[in-house]
Design a protein around this motif. Structure first.
Motif, PDB file in Angstrom:
ATOM      1  N   GLU A 150      72.900  26.754  81.731  1.00 37.41           N
ATOM      2  CA  GLU A 150      72.575  26.472  80.337  1.00 37.41           C
ATOM      3  C   GLU A 150      71.108  26.778  80.049  1.00 37.41           C
ATOM      4  N   LEU A 151      70.224  26.468  81.013  1.00 35.02           N
ATOM      5  CA  LEU A 151      68.808  26.740  80.815  1.00 35.02           C
ATOM      6  C   LEU A 151      68.546  28.236  80.742  1.00 35.02           C
ATOM      7  N   GLU A 152      69.202  29.029  81.580  1.00 28.97           N
ATOM      8  CA  GLU A 152      69.016  30.477  81.549  1.00 28.97           C
ATOM      9  C   GLU A 152      69.358  31.037  80.174  1.00 28.97           C
ATOM     10  N   ALA A 153      70.509  30.645  79.639  1.00 27.96           N
ATOM     11  CA  ALA A 153      70.912  31.133  78.320  1.00 27.96           C
ATOM     12  C   ALA A 153      69.944  30.648  77.240  1.00 27.96           C
ATOM     13  N   LYS A 154      69.488  29.407  77.391  1.00 30.97           N
ATOM     14  CA  LYS A 154      68.560  28.833  76.419  1.00 30.97           C
ATOM     15  C   LYS A 154      67.244  29.603  76.405  1.00 30.97           C
ATOM     16  N   VAL A 155      66.711  29.911  77.572  1.00 32.44           N
ATOM     17  CA  VAL A 155      65.437  30.614  77.658  1.00 32.44           C
ATOM     18  C   VAL A 155      65.562  32.022  77.084  1.00 32.44           C
ATOM     19  N   LEU A 156      66.661  32.706  77.383  1.00 33.10           N
ATOM     20  CA  LEU A 156      66.862  34.037  76.823  1.00 33.10           C
ATOM     21  C   LEU A 156      66.980  33.962  75.302  1.00 33.10           C
ATOM     22  N   ASP A 157      67.664  32.964  74.801  1.00 29.98           N
ATOM     23  CA  ASP A 157      67.804  32.759  73.365  1.00 29.98           C
ATOM     24  C   ASP A 157      66.433  32.564  72.717  1.00 29.98           C
ATOM     25  N   ILE A 158      65.580  31.770  73.342  1.00 27.16           N
ATOM     26  CA  ILE A 158      64.225  31.536  72.826  1.00 27.16           C
ATOM     27  C   ILE A 158      63.427  32.840  72.823  1.00 27.16           C
ATOM     28  N   ALA A 159      63.552  33.615  73.897  1.00 27.95           N
ATOM     29  CA  ALA A 159      62.840  34.894  73.977  1.00 27.95           C
ATOM     30  C   ALA A 159      63.277  35.823  72.851  1.00 27.95           C
ATOM     31  N   LEU A 160      64.568  35.850  72.555  1.00 22.06           N
ATOM     32  CA  LEU A 160      65.070  36.675  71.461  1.00 22.06           C
ATOM     33  C   LEU A 160      64.500  36.203  70.122  1.00 22.06           C
ATOM     34  N   MET A 161      64.457  34.897  69.918  1.00 21.74           N
ATOM     35  CA  MET A 161      63.885  34.349  68.684  1.00 21.74           C
ATOM     36  C   MET A 161      62.427  34.773  68.514  1.00 21.74           C
ATOM     37  N   LEU A 162      61.655  34.677  69.587  1.00 21.51           N
ATOM     38  CA  LEU A 162      60.221  34.947  69.517  1.00 21.51           C
ATOM     39  C   LEU A 162      59.908  36.418  69.279  1.00 21.51           C
ATOM     40  N   HIS A 163      60.816  37.288  69.682  1.00 21.91           N
ATOM     41  CA  HIS A 163      60.589  38.730  69.537  1.00 21.91           C
ATOM     42  C   HIS A 163      61.264  39.307  68.293  1.00 21.91           C
ATOM     43  N   ALA A 164      61.916  38.471  67.494  1.00 23.04           N
ATOM     44  CA  ALA A 164      62.747  38.974  66.403  1.00 23.04           C
ATOM     45  C   ALA A 164      61.954  39.638  65.288  1.00 23.04           C
ATOM     46  N   GLU A 165      60.714  39.240  65.077  1.00 28.49           N
ATOM     47  CA  GLU A 165      59.959  39.751  63.939  1.00 28.49           C
ATOM     48  C   GLU A 165      58.468  39.484  64.152  1.00 28.49           C
ATOM     49  N   HIS A 166      57.633  40.410  63.670  1.00 28.84           N
ATOM     50  CA  HIS A 166      56.195  40.191  63.819  1.00 28.84           C
ATOM     51  C   HIS A 166      55.406  40.974  62.782  1.00 28.84           C
ATOM     52  N   GLY A 167      55.768  40.800  61.518  1.00 31.28           N
ATOM     53  CA  GLY A 167      55.019  41.427  60.445  1.00 31.28           C
ATOM     54  C   GLY A 167      55.408  42.874  60.215  1.00 31.28           C
TER      55      GLY A 167
END
Length: 477
Positions: A234-251
């Motif tokens: 569950e932690l592995e999937a959670k961390v990957l999900d967070i990484a995807l969120m953080l990289h989704a957009e940046h101006g």
């Protein structure tokens, strides 16, 4: 033409000699005096002399801040990132009680508002319907001409999807939204299947293609499709999900998103737009930075005997900065950002989850080394470059380490970035379309010289390279 379809110059002496001469001619005739950029005040890289981006557009999709304005002066501050007005810290912290947030982030970026529970479930159902590739497409497109560069494979597959669309050239906002959601859902499959194809056809490893499961998050399905045993914590999937969120957009000003605006402004189709943005992200100055960080740490681990010895680590970092070690570039990769000064909020968040994952994986010794390099690197870069602006670690500093702990191969590091960023690209494409902007066309000043035309008989017959016919005769070809 050979079986490989590309000519091997080393096997054709005459052609190699001619090409070398053509290359030399190219290099001799395309050099611009660097002083001219200063003379004409050219904003190289669309940045001013202080490195700040030149204003080229307006957006409501995201906001990137690194300064506070106090009495008209810009004071460095902790970095902040907002998606559609919402602070990224609040979006991540708001996941308490929910396992995954990338799908909610996609909805927010595309539609400009946070979804209700009912709206999110409906959106996930739509995504699930698009989260599929036919066996024929996988066989005839994904598995053809496989190679280690998965980004190129993704471009090829996306451009081919144009053929499967009944309305590929319809650039109405309604149709582009449908195309965007479909590509967001399909891109993880294209990336993972392209990697498996490369492993099988280029490395002679067992081929397995696993379909995503409905009801799982995109992060979960990536791990399920990637791993031979399809298992993950569950932690592995959670961390990957967070990484995807953080990289989704940046101006709107980052290279690949600006590419989206430029290409979209020409009126081209969605598939061409996404392929162009992937081409931009593929560049090592943009999406490939975390690979350089990983390579740098591999080098540090190989040359520093005691990872906990601060003096030894600092000495080696000084060698890297002095261009005496690693790739001799003089860079500590992952340190510094074009906008952020005191901190990159994405790095702050990802570092917290990297620690949790390192604890689960028994890799705290490596994590401690990252922390030490981050702390020392910031000071050393500032001292070495005599900089007054603070230098902080950026999101790439820990992302490669996170992907490595997740068992994601290096070939998929940048494709994972593309999977995360396509929602942002899609939102910006829709914003460009809905606001009916002009075609983007910045100016370039001509600094060459006008010349009198010379007829062929009067041109200098002396060539620096032999003609191909003479060389072929000489070689008995």
């Amino acid at each position: 033409m050979s079986d490989h379809e590309m000519i091997n110059l080393d096997e054709m002496g005459s052609l190699k000699t001619s090409m070398e001469s053509l290359q030399e001619t190219l290099l001799n005739n395309h050099r611009i005096d660097p002083n001219l950029y200063i003379e004409y005040d050219v904003k190289r890289g669309l940045r001013d002399s202080a490195g700040k981006g030149v204003l080229t557009g307006l957006t409501e999709i995201s906001d990137v801040n690194a300064y506070d304005l106090v009495n008209g002066r810009k004071i460095p501050a902790e970095g902040s990132l907002y998606y559609q007005g919402y602070n990224i810290y609040d979006l991540v912290n708001g996941l308490e009680g929910h396992k995954f947030g990338f799908e909610e982030t996609i909805y927010l970026l595309l539609f400009g508002q946070l979804p209700s529970e009912k709206e999110l479930e409906m959106f996930k159902e739509v995504m699930a319907q698009f989260e599929t590739l036919s066996g024929r497409f996988v066989r005839d497109v994904v598995m053809k001409a496989s190679n280690a560069d998965i980004m190129n494979s993704m471009q090829r597959c996306i451009l081919t999807l144009y053929t499967y669309d009944s309305r590929p050239e319809d650039i109405s906002a309604e149709n582009v939204l449908r195309q965007s959601i479909e590509l967001i859902a399909k891109l993880p499959l294209i990336a993972v299947y392209s990697y498996h194809s490369y492993r099988h056809f280029r490395k002679d490893e067992t081929l397995f293609i696993r379909n995503p499961q409905k009801g799982l998050s995109l992060a979960e399905n990536i791990l399920l499709m990637l791993r031979p045993d399809s298992s993950y914590t569950e932690l592995e999937a959670k961390v990957l999900d967070i990484a995807l969120m953080l990289h989704a957009e940046h101006g709107g000003g980052n290279n690949s998103t600006f590419t989206t605006h430029v290409v979209t402004s020409s009126g081209t189709d969605t598939y061409s737009s996404v392929a162009a943005s992937i081409g931009s992200l593929k560049g090592p100055r943009h999406g490939g930075a975390n690979l350089k960080v990983q390579d740098m740490f591999a080098d540090i681990k190989a040359h520093v005997k005691n990872w906990t010895d601060e003096a030894e680590v600092e000495a080696y970092l000084c060698r890297i900065l002095n261009k005496e070690a690693f790739d001799h570039s003089g860079l500590i990769y992952g340190m510094g950002h074009a906008v952020y000064t005191l901190s990159d909020p994405r790095e702050v968040i990802l570092k917290k989850f990297a620690r949790k994952l390192a604890e689960e994986k028994g890799m705290m010794e490596e994590f401690a080394l990252y922390e030490l390099v981050e702390r020392l690197g910031s000071r050393l870069v500032m001292e070495q470059r005599k900089m007054f602006k603070n230098v902080c670690a950026n999101v790439d500093f820990y992302s490669g380490f996170v992907y490595t702990m997740l068992g994601i191969p290096k070939e998929l590091f940048t494709p994972i970035f593309a999977i995360a960023r396509i929602p942002g690209w899609s939102a910006h494409r829709l914003e460009e379309i809905l606001n009916a902007g002009k075609i983007i066309r910045p100016a370039y000043k001509y600094v060459g010289h006008h010349k009198e035309f010379v007829a062929m008989p009067d041109r200098d017959p002396c060539m620096e390279y032999p003609c191909m016919d003479e060389e072929n005769d000489k070689n008995g070809d």
